[in-house]
Design a protein around this motif. Sequence first.
Motif, PDB file in Angstrom:
ATOM      1  N   HIS A  46       0.794  -1.238   0.000  1.00 55.79           N
ATOM      2  CA  HIS A  46       0.000   0.000   0.000  1.00 55.79           C
ATOM      3  C   HIS A  46       0.823   1.285   0.000  1.00 55.79           C
ATOM      4  O   HIS A  46       0.301   2.337  -0.315  1.00 55.79           O
ATOM      5  CB  HIS A  46      -0.964   0.009   1.207  1.00 55.79           C
ATOM      6  N   ASN A  76       4.613  -5.519   7.363  1.00 53.76           N
ATOM      7  CA  ASN A  76       3.524  -4.702   7.919  1.00 53.76           C
ATOM      8  C   ASN A  76       2.462  -5.542   8.615  1.00 53.76           C
ATOM      9  O   ASN A  76       2.201  -6.675   8.234  1.00 53.76           O
ATOM     10  CB  ASN A  76       2.873  -3.855   6.826  1.00 53.76           C
ATOM     11  N   TYR A  81      -3.549  -3.180   8.488  1.00 50.87           N
ATOM     12  CA  TYR A  81      -3.375  -2.777   7.086  1.00 50.87           C
ATOM     13  C   TYR A  81      -3.679  -3.972   6.183  1.00 50.87           C
ATOM     14  O   TYR A  81      -2.769  -4.638   5.681  1.00 50.87           O
ATOM     15  CB  TYR A  81      -1.957  -2.240   6.855  1.00 50.87           C
ATOM     16  N   ASP A  84      -1.963  -5.141   3.014  1.00 55.25           N
ATOM     17  CA  ASP A  84      -0.642  -5.761   3.112  1.00 55.25           C
ATOM     18  C   ASP A  84      -0.702  -7.195   3.627  1.00 55.25           C
ATOM     19  O   ASP A  84       0.325  -7.764   3.989  1.00 55.25           O
ATOM     20  CB  ASP A  84       0.271  -4.919   4.018  1.00 55.25           C
ATOM     21  N   LYS A 178       4.560  -0.639   9.633  1.00 55.08           N
ATOM     22  CA  LYS A 178       3.365  -0.731  10.478  1.00 55.08           C
ATOM     23  C   LYS A 178       3.543  -1.902  11.446  1.00 55.08           C
ATOM     24  O   LYS A 178       3.206  -3.042  11.159  1.00 55.08           O
ATOM     25  CB  LYS A 178       2.108  -0.916   9.624  1.00 55.08           C
TER      26      LYS A 178
END
Length: 182
Positions: A46, A76, A81, A84, A178
Motif C-alpha cells: 500500500h 507490515n 493494514y 498488506d 506498520k
Amino acid sequence: MSLTESSNGHIGSFIPDFSMISTEGRLWTNQDLGALPSLMVVMCNHCPYVQAVDDRINNLAKDYRGRLQVFGINANDPVAYPDDNFEAMIERFKLKGYQFPYLWDESQAFARSLEAVCTPDFFLFNEVHQLAYRGRLDDSWKDPQQVKSQDLREAIEAILNHRPVSIDQKSSLGCSIKWRSL
C-alpha cells in the motif's frame, strides 16, 4: 502516511537468520542464499513510496539475475493494514510480475533484526552476507525520469566488481513500517 528516514545501519554486520514463506508458497531461509550477494528490500503493497519504485526494483532483479539475489519482504501488520496481508501480497506479486521472491515476515522478527524503519528500506549484502549498503534506491523516488544518481545500482556494481562500496550512503525515505503492538 508518515515519512520516515532510514539510518545507515550496521555496515559489516551479517544478515540475520530468517525463515519466511514467499507468495509462491516456498519457504526461504539463510540456507538458500548461497554465495551470491543479496538485496533485501523491506516493502509492502500500500505504500506510495514503494508503488513509485517497485518497477525499478523489478528492473534491478532482471538486470542482475544470476549475479544478485533480490528479495522483497513485507513486515507490515496485516490486521491494521489489510492491503498488506498475505493474500494481497500474492495478488500484488502476480499483478506486478515481480522477478524476485516476495516474502512475508509474518512475525516481523526479520525486519526488527535488520532495524528496518521504512518502506522501502534497502539492505545490500555482499557475497559473504555482510551488510555493505543501506540507503536509498536513487535520488528521485517519485519520478524515474529525474534520476541523476543511481545509488543502489552503483553499490551493486561495486560489490560485483570487487570494489569498495561508497561510505557516502544517503538514507532511504518512505512510509513507516506498520508494527503490531507488542
